[in-house]
Design a protein around this motif. Sequence first.
Motif, PDB file in Angstrom:
ATOM      1  N   ALA A 202       0.834  -1.200   0.000  1.00  0.00           N
ATOM      2  CA  ALA A 202       0.000   0.000   0.000  1.00  0.00           C
ATOM      3  C   ALA A 202       0.868   1.248   0.000  1.00  0.00           C
ATOM      4  O   ALA A 202       0.567   2.227  -0.705  1.00  0.00           O
ATOM      5  CB  ALA A 202      -0.930  -0.012   1.213  1.00  0.00           C
ATOM      6  N   ALA A 203       1.962   1.235   0.769  1.00  0.00           N
ATOM      7  CA  ALA A 203       2.872   2.383   0.788  1.00  0.00           C
ATOM      8  C   ALA A 203       3.490   2.603  -0.591  1.00  0.00           C
ATOM      9  O   ALA A 203       3.595   3.742  -1.068  1.00  0.00           O
ATOM     10  CB  ALA A 203       3.950   2.173   1.842  1.00  0.00           C
ATOM     11  N   ALA A 204       3.916   1.514  -1.237  1.00  0.00           N
ATOM     12  CA  ALA A 204       4.504   1.626  -2.572  1.00  0.00           C
ATOM     13  C   ALA A 204       3.511   2.227  -3.554  1.00  0.00           C
ATOM     14  O   ALA A 204       3.868   3.107  -4.362  1.00  0.00           O
ATOM     15  CB  ALA A 204       4.970   0.249  -3.051  1.00  0.00           C
ATOM     16  N   CYS A 205       2.266   1.770  -3.502  1.00  0.00           N
ATOM     17  CA  CYS A 205       1.254   2.268  -4.434  1.00  0.00           C
ATOM     18  C   CYS A 205       0.860   3.704  -4.115  1.00  0.00           C
ATOM     19  O   CYS A 205       0.606   4.510  -5.026  1.00  0.00           O
ATOM     20  CB  CYS A 205       0.033   1.346  -4.411  1.00  0.00           C
ATOM     21  N   ALA A 206       0.791   4.043  -2.828  1.00  0.00           N
ATOM     22  CA  ALA A 206       0.472   5.420  -2.457  1.00  0.00           C
ATOM     23  C   ALA A 206       1.543   6.381  -2.965  1.00  0.00           C
ATOM     24  O   ALA A 206       1.231   7.457  -3.487  1.00  0.00           O
ATOM     25  CB  ALA A 206       0.332   5.527  -0.935  1.00  0.00           C
ATOM     26  N   ARG A 207       2.806   5.981  -2.839  1.00  0.00           N
ATOM     27  CA  ARG A 207       3.887   6.811  -3.366  1.00  0.00           C
ATOM     28  C   ARG A 207       3.764   6.957  -4.883  1.00  0.00           C
ATOM     29  O   ARG A 207       3.931   8.045  -5.443  1.00  0.00           O
ATOM     30  CB  ARG A 207       5.236   6.198  -3.012  1.00  0.00           C
ATOM     31  N   MET A 208       3.484   5.842  -5.555  1.00  0.00           N
ATOM     32  CA  MET A 208       3.362   5.881  -7.012  1.00  0.00           C
ATOM     33  C   MET A 208       2.254   6.831  -7.449  1.00  0.00           C
ATOM     34  O   MET A 208       2.385   7.524  -8.471  1.00  0.00           O
ATOM     35  CB  MET A 208       3.085   4.469  -7.547  1.00  0.00           C
ATOM     36  N   LEU A 209       1.176   6.901  -6.670  1.00  0.00           N
ATOM     37  CA  LEU A 209       0.029   7.743  -7.037  1.00  0.00           C
ATOM     38  C   LEU A 209       0.155   9.165  -6.523  1.00  0.00           C
ATOM     39  O   LEU A 209      -0.769   9.964  -6.692  1.00  0.00           O
ATOM     40  CB  LEU A 209      -1.267   7.098  -6.522  1.00  0.00           C
ATOM     41  N   GLY A 210       1.286   9.492  -5.888  1.00  0.00           N
ATOM     42  CA  GLY A 210       1.549  10.886  -5.554  1.00  0.00           C
ATOM     43  C   GLY A 210       1.253  11.311  -4.138  1.00  0.00           C
ATOM     44  O   GLY A 210       1.199  12.526  -3.859  1.00  0.00           O
ATOM     45  N   ALA A 211       1.056  10.374  -3.208  1.00  0.00           N
ATOM     46  CA  ALA A 211       0.814  10.753  -1.818  1.00  0.00           C
ATOM     47  C   ALA A 211       1.958  11.621  -1.309  1.00  0.00           C
ATOM     48  O   ALA A 211       3.136  11.373  -1.595  1.00  0.00           O
ATOM     49  CB  ALA A 211       0.664   9.513  -0.947  1.00  0.00           C
ATOM     50  N   ILE A 345       4.961  -2.619 -13.251  1.00  0.00           N
ATOM     51  CA  ILE A 345       6.184  -3.370 -12.950  1.00  0.00           C
ATOM     52  C   ILE A 345       7.140  -3.305 -14.136  1.00  0.00           C
ATOM     53  O   ILE A 345       8.339  -3.052 -13.978  1.00  0.00           O
ATOM     54  CB  ILE A 345       5.848  -4.833 -12.588  1.00  0.00           C
ATOM     55  N   GLU A 346       6.604  -3.521 -15.335  1.00  0.00           N
ATOM     56  CA  GLU A 346       7.448  -3.485 -16.532  1.00  0.00           C
ATOM     57  C   GLU A 346       8.097  -2.112 -16.737  1.00  0.00           C
ATOM     58  O   GLU A 346       9.250  -2.017 -17.183  1.00  0.00           O
ATOM     59  CB  GLU A 346       6.628  -3.864 -17.772  1.00  0.00           C
ATOM     60  N   SER A 347       7.365  -1.055 -16.406  1.00  0.00           N
ATOM     61  CA  SER A 347       7.884   0.297 -16.619  1.00  0.00           C
ATOM     62  C   SER A 347       8.825   0.745 -15.508  1.00  0.00           C
ATOM     63  O   SER A 347       9.451   1.805 -15.611  1.00  0.00           O
ATOM     64  CB  SER A 347       6.724   1.289 -16.726  1.00  0.00           C
ATOM     65  N   GLY A 348       8.914  -0.054 -14.441  1.00  0.00           N
ATOM     66  CA  GLY A 348       9.793   0.292 -13.329  1.00  0.00           C
ATOM     67  C   GLY A 348       9.174   1.192 -12.287  1.00  0.00           C
ATOM     68  O   GLY A 348       9.871   1.658 -11.374  1.00  0.00           O
ATOM     69  N   LYS A 349       7.864   1.429 -12.367  1.00  0.00           N
ATOM     70  CA  LYS A 349       7.202   2.249 -11.358  1.00  0.00           C
ATOM     71  C   LYS A 349       6.988   1.498 -10.053  1.00  0.00           C
ATOM     72  O   LYS A 349       6.858   2.119  -8.996  1.00  0.00           O
ATOM     73  CB  LYS A 349       5.849   2.753 -11.893  1.00  0.00           C
ATOM     74  N   LEU A 350       6.904   0.188 -10.119  1.00  0.00           N
ATOM     75  CA  LEU A 350       6.713  -0.640  -8.926  1.00  0.00           C
ATOM     76  C   LEU A 350       7.779  -1.727  -8.885  1.00  0.00           C
ATOM     77  O   LEU A 350       8.088  -2.342  -9.918  1.00  0.00           O
ATOM     78  CB  LEU A 350       5.319  -1.276  -8.927  1.00  0.00           C
ATOM     79  N   HIS A 351       8.286  -1.976  -7.685  1.00  0.00           N
ATOM     80  CA  HIS A 351       9.294  -3.020  -7.464  1.00  0.00           C
ATOM     81  C   HIS A 351       8.866  -3.869  -6.264  1.00  0.00           C
ATOM     82  O   HIS A 351       9.478  -3.797  -5.195  1.00  0.00           O
ATOM     83  CB  HIS A 351      10.662  -2.398  -7.216  1.00  0.00           C
ATOM     84  N   PRO A 352       7.815  -4.669  -6.421  1.00  0.00           N
ATOM     85  CA  PRO A 352       7.284  -5.400  -5.267  1.00  0.00           C
ATOM     86  C   PRO A 352       8.271  -6.380  -4.653  1.00  0.00           C
ATOM     87  O   PRO A 352       8.179  -6.692  -3.455  1.00  0.00           O
ATOM     88  CB  PRO A 352       6.055  -6.126  -5.841  1.00  0.00           C
ATOM     89  N   ASP A 353       9.228  -6.867  -5.427  1.00  0.00           N
ATOM     90  CA  ASP A 353      10.155  -7.883  -4.925  1.00  0.00           C
ATOM     91  C   ASP A 353      11.101  -7.352  -3.860  1.00  0.00           C
ATOM     92  O   ASP A 353      11.736  -8.144  -3.155  1.00  0.00           O
ATOM     93  CB  ASP A 353      10.959  -8.476  -6.081  1.00  0.00           C
TER      94      ASP A 353
END
Length: 386
Positions: A202-211, A345-353
Motif C-alpha cells: 500500500a505504501a509503494a502504491c500510495a507513493r506511485m500515485l503521488g501521496a 512493474i514493466e515500466s519500473g514504477k513498482l518493485h514489489p520484490d
Amino acid sequence: MHALTYHGSYNVRVDTVPDPILQEPDDVVLKITATAICGSDLHLYRGKIPELKDGDILGHEFMGVVVDAGSEVAALQKGDRVVVPFVIACGECFFCEKQLFSACETTNPDRSAIMNKKNVRSGAALFGYTHLYGGVPGGQAEYVRVPKANVGPIKVPQTLADEQVLFLSDILPTGYQAVLNADIGPGSSVAIFGAGPVGLMAAACARMLGADKIFMVDHHPYRLEFARETYGIFPIDFDEVDPAEVIIENTSFRGVDAAIDAIGFEAKGSALETVMTNLKLEGSSGVALRQCIAAVRRGGTVSVPGVYTGFIHGFLFGDAFEKGLIFKMGQTHVQRFLPELLDHIESGKLHPDVIISHRMRLTEAAAAYKIFDKKQDDCRKVVLTP
C-alpha cells in the motif's frame, strides 16, 4: 507431489499428496515455480479461521507454468508462464460483469464467513483458504489445479523474473485496491496501520500515485525502518505512543485524508479484547479500526484490506458518523487490476520484490511459517520454490 498441509494450530508440514488433475474443461494444471506465505495464511496457521481441515493444502500466492489444459481453455496453452489471482471468478455472473470479481456468485459452493447470511449467495472461492471458501487446494505445492483458467491467470513476459511478478497474485493488487479505495492522489496524506507485506505494498502504491505524507503504524522496529528507508514513511511505534494523537499533531490537528487498516482482526488489542476474543465474545479486535477512525480528518476515508471476521465491540460508529467518514473494504478484485499493475512493474514504477527477506525451499515451508509468524530474523516476506 509435495505440498504444505495443515494439521492443526501451529502444525503444518510438507506431505506427499496425489498430483492434481483436470476436473473441468476450463481447468489448467500448473507446475509451481514460486509461491509465497501471506500474512492471511498466518490466520490459518494459528487456527483462527474455522472450516480448515487436516490435510488441506495451503497457499494462495503462486505462479508457474501450464502443464495441462482442459478442452475449453482458450486463454492459455501448455508452456505459458502465468501468475494466478487468489480469487477464483467465473467472469460471467452479475458481479463479475461489474468487475467485482471477489463477489463472484458461482465459484463457491460453501457458506462463506457471513454471520447474518440470510439467503444471499456466497462470494468467490479462494485458493487454499478453508471450506468456507470452496475448499480449493492451494499453491504451496509442486503442482496446482486452477479452475476458471480463462478468467484471471495472466501471462507474464520472460523478461521479468518470478519474484518481480509473484505478488500480482495477492498482496500487490490488495495494497493497490486499498489505496484506490482510500482515494489517494497527488498531495494526499494517508496513515497505514500495519507494516506487513500488504501495508508495504500500500505504501509503494500510495507513493506511485503521488501521496505527499505517509504515516505507518506498527510495533516491529525493523519493519518500520525498512518502510522508512524504502518508501519515505513517517514511522510510528504503537507500543511507544498513541498513533492517532501523533498523526493528528502532524496534520494541523485535522487528521489524514485516509487511513488504511492493513492489520485486520488479529490486531493487538487490550487485555480485555484479547480475553473476549479468546472466549468468542468478540469476533475481531477493534483497536486498529478505532485508531483509523480517530486518525482520519472529517470527511475522510477508512480503507480496510485487512481480514475481519464476525462482530466487533467498541467500533465507535458514532465517531465515524460525527466525522462523516467513508468506509471501503473487502476482498480484492484481483483480476481487475492485473494488466495495469503488470504495466507498472514493466515500466519500473513498482518493485514489489524489494520486500522479500527470505528465500527458502518448499521442503522448508514448516520452518518458514514459524519464522514468519514469530518475526524471526527480521522476516518481512518469504518466497518458497519447489
